[in-house]
Write an enzyme that holds these catalytic residues in place. Structure first.
Site, PDB file in Angstrom:
ATOM      1  N   PRO A   9       0.799  -1.216   0.000  1.00 23.12           N
ATOM      2  CA  PRO A   9       0.000   0.000   0.000  1.00 23.12           C
ATOM      3  C   PRO A   9       0.837   1.275   0.000  1.00 23.12           C
ATOM      4  O   PRO A   9       1.896   1.333   0.621  1.00 23.12           O
ATOM      5  CB  PRO A   9      -0.806  -0.101   1.300  1.00 23.12           C
ATOM      6  CG  PRO A   9      -0.050  -1.052   2.157  1.00 23.12           C
ATOM      7  CD  PRO A   9       0.595  -2.028   1.217  1.00 23.12           C
ATOM      8  N   ASN A  10       0.322   2.244  -0.722  1.00 18.02           N
ATOM      9  CA  ASN A  10       0.887   3.602  -0.822  1.00 18.02           C
ATOM     10  C   ASN A  10       2.181   3.677  -1.627  1.00 18.02           C
ATOM     11  O   ASN A  10       2.712   4.771  -1.856  1.00 18.02           O
ATOM     12  CB  ASN A  10       1.106   4.226   0.575  1.00 18.02           C
ATOM     13  CG  ASN A  10      -0.197   4.395   1.320  1.00 18.02           C
ATOM     14  OD1 ASN A  10      -1.108   5.013   0.785  1.00 18.02           O
ATOM     15  ND2 ASN A  10      -0.319   3.839   2.510  1.00 18.02           N
ATOM     16  N   ARG A  17       5.077  10.915  -2.475  1.00 19.33           N
ATOM     17  CA  ARG A  17       4.834  10.596  -1.077  1.00 19.33           C
ATOM     18  C   ARG A  17       6.086  10.843  -0.221  1.00 19.33           C
ATOM     19  O   ARG A  17       7.127  10.220  -0.474  1.00 19.33           O
ATOM     20  CB  ARG A  17       4.481   9.108  -1.035  1.00 19.33           C
ATOM     21  CG  ARG A  17       4.314   8.555   0.304  1.00 19.33           C
ATOM     22  CD  ARG A  17       4.259   7.038   0.252  1.00 19.33           C
ATOM     23  NE  ARG A  17       4.039   6.586   1.582  1.00 19.33           N
ATOM     24  CZ  ARG A  17       4.314   5.367   2.015  1.00 19.33           C
ATOM     25  NH1 ARG A  17       4.809   4.464   1.200  1.00 19.33           N
ATOM     26  NH2 ARG A  17       4.101   5.061   3.250  1.00 19.33           N
ATOM     27  N   TYR A  22      11.210   8.773   1.194  1.00 15.02           N
ATOM     28  CA  TYR A  22      11.157   7.732   0.167  1.00 15.02           C
ATOM     29  C   TYR A  22      11.777   8.142  -1.175  1.00 15.02           C
ATOM     30  O   TYR A  22      11.829   7.310  -2.091  1.00 15.02           O
ATOM     31  CB  TYR A  22       9.698   7.287  -0.043  1.00 15.02           C
ATOM     32  CG  TYR A  22       9.082   6.710   1.215  1.00 15.02           C
ATOM     33  CD1 TYR A  22       9.587   5.548   1.790  1.00 15.02           C
ATOM     34  CD2 TYR A  22       8.006   7.347   1.849  1.00 15.02           C
ATOM     35  CE1 TYR A  22       9.040   5.021   2.964  1.00 15.02           C
ATOM     36  CE2 TYR A  22       7.454   6.827   3.015  1.00 15.02           C
ATOM     37  CZ  TYR A  22       7.978   5.672   3.564  1.00 15.02           C
ATOM     38  OH  TYR A  22       7.436   5.151   4.722  1.00 15.02           O
ATOM     39  N   ASN A  73       7.901  -5.519  -1.018  1.00 12.96           N
ATOM     40  CA  ASN A  73       7.880  -4.417  -0.065  1.00 12.96           C
ATOM     41  C   ASN A  73       6.437  -4.343   0.431  1.00 12.96           C
ATOM     42  O   ASN A  73       5.568  -3.828  -0.269  1.00 12.96           O
ATOM     43  CB  ASN A  73       8.292  -3.098  -0.725  1.00 12.96           C
ATOM     44  CG  ASN A  73       8.324  -1.966   0.294  1.00 12.96           C
ATOM     45  OD1 ASN A  73       7.788  -2.087   1.406  1.00 12.96           O
ATOM     46  ND2 ASN A  73       8.936  -0.856  -0.078  1.00 12.96           N
ATOM     47  N   ALA A  76       3.060  -0.635   4.762  1.00 19.04           N
ATOM     48  CA  ALA A  76       2.559  -0.621   6.150  1.00 19.04           C
ATOM     49  C   ALA A  76       2.048  -1.982   6.602  1.00 19.04           C
ATOM     50  O   ALA A  76       2.008  -2.258   7.809  1.00 19.04           O
ATOM     51  CB  ALA A  76       1.461   0.429   6.291  1.00 19.04           C
ATOM     52  N   HIS A  79       3.851  -4.269   9.197  1.00 18.73           N
ATOM     53  CA  HIS A  79       3.744  -4.122  10.653  1.00 18.73           C
ATOM     54  C   HIS A  79       2.401  -4.597  11.210  1.00 18.73           C
ATOM     55  O   HIS A  79       2.171  -4.509  12.404  1.00 18.73           O
ATOM     56  CB  HIS A  79       3.959  -2.644  11.022  1.00 18.73           C
ATOM     57  CG  HIS A  79       5.080  -2.007  10.256  1.00 18.73           C
ATOM     58  ND1 HIS A  79       6.385  -2.432  10.368  1.00 18.73           N
ATOM     59  CD2 HIS A  79       5.092  -1.018   9.313  1.00 18.73           C
ATOM     60  CE1 HIS A  79       7.143  -1.707   9.550  1.00 18.73           C
ATOM     61  NE2 HIS A  79       6.383  -0.849   8.901  1.00 18.73           N
ATOM     62  N   ASP A  86       0.953 -15.447   6.721  1.00 18.64           N
ATOM     63  CA  ASP A  86       0.432 -16.804   6.521  1.00 18.64           C
ATOM     64  C   ASP A  86       0.453 -17.192   5.036  1.00 18.64           C
ATOM     65  O   ASP A  86       0.723 -18.353   4.702  1.00 18.64           O
ATOM     66  CB  ASP A  86      -1.006 -16.915   7.073  1.00 18.64           C
ATOM     67  CG  ASP A  86      -1.034 -16.969   8.601  1.00 18.64           C
ATOM     68  OD1 ASP A  86       0.041 -17.104   9.218  1.00 18.64           O
ATOM     69  OD2 ASP A  86      -2.136 -16.876   9.164  1.00 18.64           O
ATOM     70  N   GLU A  97      12.177  -9.605   1.761  1.00 19.08           N
ATOM     71  CA  GLU A  97      11.441  -8.399   2.199  1.00 19.08           C
ATOM     72  C   GLU A  97      12.355  -7.191   2.028  1.00 19.08           C
ATOM     73  O   GLU A  97      13.509  -7.221   2.476  1.00 19.08           O
ATOM     74  CB  GLU A  97      11.070  -8.580   3.680  1.00 19.08           C
ATOM     75  CG  GLU A  97      10.428  -7.366   4.325  1.00 19.08           C
ATOM     76  CD  GLU A  97      10.255  -7.541   5.848  1.00 19.08           C
ATOM     77  OE1 GLU A  97      10.415  -8.672   6.369  1.00 19.08           O
ATOM     78  OE2 GLU A  97       9.999  -6.519   6.505  1.00 19.08           O
ATOM     79  N   HIS A  99      12.683  -2.744   2.177  1.00 16.37           N
ATOM     80  CA  HIS A  99      12.136  -1.439   2.555  1.00 16.37           C
ATOM     81  C   HIS A  99      13.076  -0.353   2.053  1.00 16.37           C
ATOM     82  O   HIS A  99      14.300  -0.481   2.174  1.00 16.37           O
ATOM     83  CB  HIS A  99      11.997  -1.316   4.073  1.00 16.37           C
ATOM     84  CG  HIS A  99      11.073  -2.340   4.638  1.00 16.37           C
ATOM     85  ND1 HIS A  99       9.709  -2.222   4.526  1.00 16.37           N
ATOM     86  CD2 HIS A  99      11.309  -3.516   5.254  1.00 16.37           C
ATOM     87  CE1 HIS A  99       9.156  -3.285   5.077  1.00 16.37           C
ATOM     88  NE2 HIS A  99      10.096  -4.093   5.518  1.00 16.37           N
ATOM     89  N   SER A 101      13.132   2.782   3.310  1.00 16.11           N
ATOM     90  CA  SER A 101      13.675   3.439   4.507  1.00 16.11           C
ATOM     91  C   SER A 101      14.226   2.387   5.472  1.00 16.11           C
ATOM     92  O   SER A 101      13.905   1.203   5.356  1.00 16.11           O
ATOM     93  CB  SER A 101      12.561   4.238   5.208  1.00 16.11           C
ATOM     94  OG  SER A 101      11.534   3.371   5.662  1.00 16.11           O
ATOM     95  N   ARG A 106      13.072   4.222  12.702  1.00 12.19           N
ATOM     96  CA  ARG A 106      11.854   5.039  12.679  1.00 12.19           C
ATOM     97  C   ARG A 106      10.960   4.781  13.900  1.00 12.19           C
ATOM     98  O   ARG A 106      11.444   4.347  14.931  1.00 12.19           O
ATOM     99  CB  ARG A 106      11.158   4.813  11.332  1.00 12.19           C
ATOM    100  CG  ARG A 106      12.074   5.187  10.150  1.00 12.19           C
ATOM    101  CD  ARG A 106      11.382   5.032   8.827  1.00 12.19           C
ATOM    102  NE  ARG A 106      10.223   5.924   8.737  1.00 12.19           N
ATOM    103  CZ  ARG A 106       9.286   5.790   7.790  1.00 12.19           C
ATOM    104  NH1 ARG A 106       9.394   4.836   6.874  1.00 12.19           N
ATOM    105  NH2 ARG A 106       8.256   6.625   7.757  1.00 12.19           N
ATOM    106  N   ARG A 110       6.929   0.694  13.709  1.00 10.38           N
ATOM    107  CA  ARG A 110       7.570   0.098  12.531  1.00 10.38           C
ATOM    108  C   ARG A 110       8.650  -0.921  12.911  1.00 10.38           C
ATOM    109  O   ARG A 110       9.302  -1.508  12.057  1.00 10.38           O
ATOM    110  CB  ARG A 110       8.188   1.183  11.638  1.00 10.38           C
ATOM    111  CG  ARG A 110       7.161   2.072  10.982  1.00 10.38           C
ATOM    112  CD  ARG A 110       7.817   3.068  10.041  1.00 10.38           C
ATOM    113  NE  ARG A 110       7.039   4.282   9.977  1.00 10.38           N
ATOM    114  CZ  ARG A 110       5.995   4.476   9.165  1.00 10.38           C
ATOM    115  NH1 ARG A 110       5.635   3.552   8.313  1.00 10.38           N
ATOM    116  NH2 ARG A 110       5.321   5.612   9.187  1.00 10.38           N
TER     117      ARG A 110
HETATM  118  C1  DQA Z   1       8.238   1.026   3.832  1.00 14.91           C
HETATM  119  C2  DQA Z   1       8.301   1.227   5.355  1.00 14.91           C
HETATM  120  C3  DQA Z   1       6.929   1.055   5.979  1.00 14.91           C
HETATM  121  O1  DQA Z   1       7.001   1.256   7.383  1.00 14.91           O
HETATM  122  C4  DQA Z   1       5.958   2.063   5.413  1.00 14.91           C
HETATM  123  O2  DQA Z   1       4.670   1.887   5.950  1.00 14.91           O
HETATM  124  C5  DQA Z   1       5.932   2.038   3.923  1.00 14.91           C
HETATM  125  C6  DQA Z   1       7.201   1.931   3.196  1.00 14.91           C
HETATM  126  C7  DQA Z   1       9.594   1.321   3.163  1.00 14.91           C
HETATM  127  O3  DQA Z   1       9.759   0.909   2.013  1.00 14.91           O
HETATM  128  O4  DQA Z   1      10.460   1.976   3.750  1.00 14.91           O
HETATM  129  O5  DQA Z   1       4.887   2.191   3.305  1.00 14.91           O
HETATM  130  O6  DQA Z   1       7.914  -0.323   3.571  1.00 14.91           O
END
Ligand code: DQA
Length: 146
Positions: A9-10, A17, A22, A73, A76, A79, A86, A97, A99, A101, A106, A110
């Site tokens: 998401p996002n 953003r 980011y 990735n 959110a 977390h 699952d 996985e 990220h 950031s 942070r 997170r």
């Molecule tokens: C993220 C870190 C997450 O905590 C955050 O909610 C994101 C981006 C990252 O790529 O740093 O949406 O996954």
């Protein structure tokens, strides 16, 4: 060798953003660079982005027969999502996985990842380079273990 790349998401908002966290690169640009990197590594990649937890779970389930590894990735959902954890366990594929950031630097919320404990490995904090490092590590692993 087929790799599925999932953006949670996002991440469709990358570029606009919180650019201080980011960066300024859009998701489209990241995917285009990942395609180039995949070509260099001699693998095929497919991309999926969703803001919906259920769609990500379904995509992981559907990937069992169509790919050999997943780069994710989870945004959110990292977390919060027992369901994504699952799905990863049930698909049985190696998952890396990533990220952008460094989540460990942070907020407290997170610090917990539901995905890390079932991932092959985690890369966090290298900006968009986290994706390239993650893809390369996943491909190395698959080449060594196939
Ligand atoms: C993220 C870190 C997450 O905590 C955050 O909610 C994101 C981006 C990252 O790529 O740093 O949406 O996954």
């Amino acid at each position: 060798m087929q790799i599925l790349i999932i953006h949670g998401p996002n991440l469709n908002m990358l570029g606009k953003r919180e650019p201080d966290i980011y960066g300024a690169t859009t998701l489209e640009e990241i995917n285009s660079s990942l395609s180039d990197k995949a070509q260099e590594l001699g693998v095929d990649v497919t991309f999926f982005q969703s803001n919906s937890e259920g769609d990500i779970v379904s995509t992981i389930q559907d990937s069992i027969s169509s790919c050999e590894g997943i780069l994710i990735n989870p945004g959110a959902y990292t977390h919060t999502s027992v369901a994504i954890r699952d799905a990863i366990l049930s698909c049985g594929l190696p998952v890396v996985e990533v990220h952008i950031s460094n989540v460990h630097k942070r907020e407290d919320f997170r610090q917990k990842s539901f995905v890390s404990g079932v991932a092959l490995g985690v890369i966090s904090g290298f900006g968009i380079n986290s994706y390239f490092l993650g893809l390369s590590a996943l491909v190395d692993y698959l080449k060594e273990n196939s």
